[in-house]
Design a protein around this motif. Structure first.
Motif, short mmCIF file in Angstrom:
data_model
loop_
_atom_site.label_atom_id
_atom_site.label_comp_id
_atom_site.label_asym_id
_atom_site.label_seq_id
_atom_site.Cartn_x
_atom_site.Cartn_y
_atom_site.Cartn_z
N LEU A 69 0.83 -1.21 0.00
CA LEU A 69 0.00 0.00 0.00
C LEU A 69 0.86 1.26 0.00
O LEU A 69 0.50 2.26 -0.63
N TRP A 70 2.00 1.22 0.71
CA TRP A 70 2.91 2.36 0.67
C TRP A 70 3.40 2.58 -0.77
O TRP A 70 3.46 3.72 -1.23
N LEU A 71 3.77 1.52 -1.46
CA LEU A 71 4.21 1.67 -2.84
C LEU A 71 3.14 2.34 -3.69
O LEU A 71 3.45 3.20 -4.52
N VAL A 72 1.88 1.95 -3.50
CA VAL A 72 0.78 2.55 -4.26
C VAL A 72 0.68 4.05 -3.97
O VAL A 72 0.51 4.86 -4.87
N ALA A 73 0.80 4.42 -2.71
CA ALA A 73 0.64 5.82 -2.30
C ALA A 73 1.89 6.66 -2.52
O ALA A 73 1.80 7.89 -2.65
N SER A 74 3.05 6.04 -2.56
CA SER A 74 4.32 6.79 -2.56
C SER A 74 4.50 7.80 -3.69
O SER A 74 5.08 8.86 -3.44
N PRO A 75 4.02 7.56 -4.90
CA PRO A 75 4.19 8.60 -5.93
C PRO A 75 3.53 9.93 -5.55
O PRO A 75 4.06 11.00 -5.84
N TRP A 76 2.39 9.86 -4.87
CA TRP A 76 1.69 11.07 -4.46
C TRP A 76 2.28 11.63 -3.18
O TRP A 76 2.45 12.84 -3.06
N VAL A 77 2.60 10.77 -2.23
CA VAL A 77 3.16 11.23 -0.96
C VAL A 77 4.53 11.86 -1.18
O VAL A 77 4.85 12.92 -0.60
N LEU A 78 5.36 11.21 -1.99
CA LEU A 78 6.71 11.71 -2.22
C LEU A 78 6.80 12.66 -3.42
O LEU A 78 7.85 13.23 -3.67
N GLY A 79 5.72 12.81 -4.16
CA GLY A 79 5.64 13.79 -5.24
C GLY A 79 6.39 13.43 -6.52
O GLY A 79 6.97 14.29 -7.16
N PHE A 80 6.33 12.16 -6.92
CA PHE A 80 6.99 11.81 -8.18
C PHE A 80 6.02 11.28 -9.23
O PHE A 80 6.37 10.52 -10.12
N THR A 81 4.78 11.77 -9.19
CA THR A 81 3.78 11.33 -10.16
C THR A 81 4.11 11.78 -11.58
O THR A 81 3.60 11.20 -12.54
N THR A 82 4.96 12.79 -11.73
CA THR A 82 5.33 13.23 -13.08
C THR A 82 6.31 12.26 -13.74
O THR A 82 6.48 12.29 -14.95
N HIS A 83 6.93 11.41 -12.95
CA HIS A 83 7.81 10.37 -13.51
C HIS A 83 6.94 9.15 -13.77
O HIS A 83 6.72 8.32 -12.87
N GLU A 84 6.43 9.04 -14.99
CA GLU A 84 5.42 8.04 -15.31
C GLU A 84 5.86 6.60 -15.08
O GLU A 84 5.11 5.79 -14.55
N GLN A 85 7.08 6.26 -15.51
CA GLN A 85 7.55 4.87 -15.34
C GLN A 85 7.66 4.50 -13.87
O GLN A 85 7.25 3.41 -13.47
N ALA A 86 8.22 5.38 -13.07
CA ALA A 86 8.37 5.10 -11.64
C ALA A 86 7.00 4.99 -10.97
O ALA A 86 6.79 4.13 -10.11
N THR A 87 6.07 5.87 -11.36
CA THR A 87 4.73 5.83 -10.78
C THR A 87 4.01 4.54 -11.16
O THR A 87 3.46 3.86 -10.29
N LEU A 88 4.01 4.20 -12.44
CA LEU A 88 3.35 2.98 -12.88
C LEU A 88 3.96 1.75 -12.21
O LEU A 88 3.24 0.85 -11.77
#
Length: 121
Positions: A69-88
């Protein structure tokens, strides 16, 4: 050697290894925060999943689920949603890990007894 109790644990260990190595495989190793998140969570997943393989306990499944669940939330919590590959990668791996851990918790009679005790009343 004892028989494997849950097939989901080796799969989660492999997913943890993937998460650990994904910064280099997907090319986001230069972003320190994203890379550290993947390495730390991936290493923790491998360790917990290996523990669950050799000495199965419900807390290990709960921990795997929480890390997923942390992995799912981490792009938003840590602010890296603009990095598409890392987010996906984080969302897909996190969902798979959390679902496998929940599956184990719900299907193992030794682990799911707490839920039956609360719903039978």
């Amino acid at each position: 050697m004892e028989q494997l109790k849950h097939w989901q644990d080796p799969v989660n260990a492999l997913l943890g290894l993937w998460v650990l190595l994904s910064p280099w495989a997907l090319g986001f190793q230069d972003d320190r925060m994203i890379m550290l998140n993947a390495v730390i969570i991936g290493a923790a997943l491998v360790a917990v999943a290996l523990g669950a393989i050799f000495i199965p306990r419900a807390w290990e499944e709960w921990t795997e689920g929480a890390l997923g669940l942390w992995l799912v939330a981490s792009p938003w919590v840590l602010g890296f949603t603009t990095h598409e590959q890392a987010t996906l990668n984080a969302v897909a791996a996190g969902l798979a890990i959390a679902v496998l851990a929940l599956w184990t918790l719900l299907t193992d009679k030794d682990y799911s007894g707490w839920m039956r005790d609360r719903t039978v009343r």
